[in-house]
Design an enzyme around this catalytic site. Structure first.
Site, PDB file in Angstrom:
ATOM      1  N   LYS B  80      31.970  72.764 -23.234  1.00  0.00           N
ATOM      2  CA  LYS B  80      30.518  72.918 -23.367  1.00  0.00           C
ATOM      3  C   LYS B  80      29.817  72.128 -22.260  1.00  0.00           C
ATOM      4  O   LYS B  80      30.202  70.984 -21.967  1.00  0.00           O
ATOM      5  CB  LYS B  80      30.080  72.417 -24.749  1.00  0.00           C
ATOM      6  CG  LYS B  80      28.595  72.596 -25.052  1.00  0.00           C
ATOM      7  CD  LYS B  80      28.282  72.099 -26.460  1.00  0.00           C
ATOM      8  CE  LYS B  80      26.807  72.287 -26.813  1.00  0.00           C
ATOM      9  NZ  LYS B  80      26.514  71.825 -28.191  1.00  0.00           N
ATOM     10  N   SER B 149      24.150  75.299 -30.801  1.00  0.00           N
ATOM     11  CA  SER B 149      23.981  75.233 -29.368  1.00  0.00           C
ATOM     12  C   SER B 149      25.249  75.495 -28.565  1.00  0.00           C
ATOM     13  O   SER B 149      25.177  75.725 -27.360  1.00  0.00           O
ATOM     14  CB  SER B 149      23.461  73.839 -28.988  1.00  0.00           C
ATOM     15  OG  SER B 149      24.411  72.833 -29.348  1.00  0.00           O
ATOM     16  N   SER B 173      25.765  73.140 -34.676  1.00  0.00           N
ATOM     17  CA  SER B 173      26.001  73.713 -33.347  1.00  0.00           C
ATOM     18  C   SER B 173      27.432  74.121 -33.047  1.00  0.00           C
ATOM     19  O   SER B 173      27.682  74.751 -32.027  1.00  0.00           O
ATOM     20  CB  SER B 173      25.547  72.712 -32.273  1.00  0.00           C
ATOM     21  OG  SER B 173      24.155  72.614 -32.259  1.00  0.00           O
TER      22      SER B 173
END
Lengths: 69, 464
Positions: B80, B149, B173
């Site tokens: 990420k 996210s 997330s």
């Protein structure tokens, strides 16, 4: 302390004072009434818990919807 | 050998260990697949092709010389884009960090590299891990959000563009995007994984975690990340003891569409059929408030972190983040402290509730329903936020489809109880079989191209 220490109608004045002290007057003046009400809802929920015996609070469920993080 | 796109992380690792597959071949395969698919899915913020191939060559040489680093040796992983990666841009979906290239790795990245993993690239995420969406689309239907996210981390796996990813969760997330994209997501116990080198959103809530296409693969990743930490060993999913007692909380997780409710009821039946005793778990009253406490904590911490930067560069924030800062600024310090106290009380109460009910895990739907239509929002984390705030380990495993989109089963353990969570998830996964499903990307891409959607013409030579 009351459950809602910032009344919506006075909230902008308080926010403006806080933000001015942080040199952020612009952002303070732009907070929406809806956003302020949402924050007050969170504060009311946690204030409902504070001061009561642990595990003995009668409250309504509160599920967050924002932010989606 | 099974097609590389269907290969699990562990199977790829076994083939490599036995010499039937090289790290270079695996990296080249995924780079070609990213080239073909990512113009449409947009799961990657940066693809580190050169450094990934160089690492693969080095790891192949090491293996041929007789050294085997373990199950992640030569395995391509996506990170990420809020975790620092030395020499690879780390922009966190924010104009504030455009062009930023760290000189050192985040702790989780460094640990993965030591275990032999190859950093294939950075997966796209929402702005600074908050709510403003990135460009990623759901591989099961491009008109739907992948969740956030950790949007790209979930979508890249669903489209088989790598074998594992690292994400992070502040509210929902990891679990929500993993569920929306039909992959396995792991949000470990708070504090199990280091946050060093991670762009913070709300530091007392931020939790790194893993994603993969099976429970076993996600557990292997977590085990590698915890190899030098306390309580290091987590189960790779193979049941080693009698089926755990599973708790359900009827009446609380009720904001469901009927399709997701049916899938959840079916999942509970599967668990019962697998020998799990089912018990009702009454949730303590503090549990119902901890979501509000999490909002207070997250907004206050985010505002405090961003205050100076916001003053200098307000135009580099989205309106969504700007509103979050505004909300954080009006939260009194006393309320922030009260929220922390409430969270601590809720942590104590939930552990007591598990013990009283004699359950080892709680199961819930992973989200209110399947991925919502549209890309303007990444969905609602309501079913995840309380568990993140409580620091409890959670796993989502696919539990079927609603209107063609995946939905997930969330399994929640007690602190540092990852082993039992993985065992329950693994039993369910094996019995239900949903984790073997992959999206029909040829049909999805062709449909998007027929409609002339942006990016839909960028792919070349679709071979999926």
């Amino acid at each position: 302390m009351s459950a809602s220490p910032l009344a919506p109608e006075s909230g902008h004045h308080v926010v403006a004072a806080i933000a001015a002290s942080l040199n952020l007057p612009a952002i303070a003046s732009e907070i929406s009434a809806d956003d302020l009400r949402e924050v007050l809802g969170w504060l009311s929920a946690i204030h409902a818990h504070e001061g009561q015996p642990a595990g003995d609070q009668e409250v309504d469920p509160v599920l967050p919807t924002e932010p989606s993080v | 050998m099974t097609g590389l796109a269907e290969l699990s992380l562990l199977d790829a690792s076994e083939h490599m260990r036995q010499g039937g597959l090289s790290a270079v071949a695996l990296v080249e395969f995924f780079l070609e697949r990213i080239d073909a698919l990512d113009p449409d899915i947009r799961a990657w913020a940066h693809v580190a092709a050169d450094s990934a191939l160089a690492a693969a060559r080095g790891l192949d040489e090491v293996r041929r010389a007789g050294t085997w680093l373990g199950p992640l040796h030569g395995i391509p992983i996506g990170i990420k884009d809020i975790f620092d990666t030395a020499g690879i841009p780390t922009e966190a979906g924010s104009a504030l960090r455009k062009g930023f290239i760290p000189t050192s790795d985040a702790a989780v990245v460094a640990t993965l590299k030591r275990a032999g993993a190859i950093i294939l690239g950075k997966t796209a995420c929402t702005e600074l891990g908050h709510a403003f969406p990135g460009p990623t689309r759901n591989p099961w239907n491009f008109d739907h959000t992948p969740g956030g996210s950790s949007s790209g981390s979930a979508a890249a796996l669903a489209a088989a563009m790598c074998l594992g990813t690292v994400g992070s969760q502040t509210m929902g997330s990891i679990i929500r995007p993993a569920a929306y994209c039909g992959v396995v997501g792991v949000k470990p116990t708070a504090g199990r994984l280091s946050r060093v080198g991670m762009v913070p959103l709300a530091p007392t809530l931020d939790t790194p975690g893993t994603m993969a296409r099976s429970v076993r693969d996600a557990a292997i990743l977590l085990e590698a990340l915890t190899a030098d930490g306390r309580d290091a060993k987590v189960s790779r999913g193979a049941p080693t003891r009698p089926a755990a007692t599973v708790g359900v909380a009827p009446g609380y997780f009720r904001c469901l569409d009927s399709g997701t409710q049916r899938r959840f009821d079916e999942a509970v039946r599967v668990l019962r059929d697998q020998g799990h005793a089912l018990k009702e778990l009454p949730l303590p009253k503090t549990f119902h408030l901890v979501g509000a406490a999490a909002q207070v904590i997250a907004h206050a911490e985010a505002a405090a972190l961003q205050l100076d930067t916001f003053r200098e560069r307000p135009a580099d924030y989205s309106e969504t983040y700007r509103r979050a800062i505004q909300r954080g600024l009006v939260i009194p310090a006393a309320s922030y402290v009260q929220a922390l106290r409430l969270r601590a009380a809720a942590m104590r109460d939930i552990s007591h509730a598990y013990r009283q009910a004699e359950v080892e895990v709680l199961v819930t739907p992973a989200a209110l329903g399947p991925a919502p239509h549209g890309l303007a929002s990444t969905g609602d984390p309501a079913f995840n936020t309380p568990f993140t705030a409580l620091g409890l380990p959670t796993v989502t495993v696919p539990m079927g489809f609603v209107e063609g989109l995946p939905v997930g089963l969330q399994i929640v353990g007690l602190p540092f109880g990852e082993r039992v969570v993985f065992e329950v998830a693994s039993r369910y996964e094996a019995a239900a079989g949903w984790a073997r499903c992959q999206p029909d990307l040829v049909a999805t891409v062709n449909r998007a191209r027929r409609h002339g959607e942006p990016g839909a013409s960028g792919g070349s030579g679709m071979e999926v």
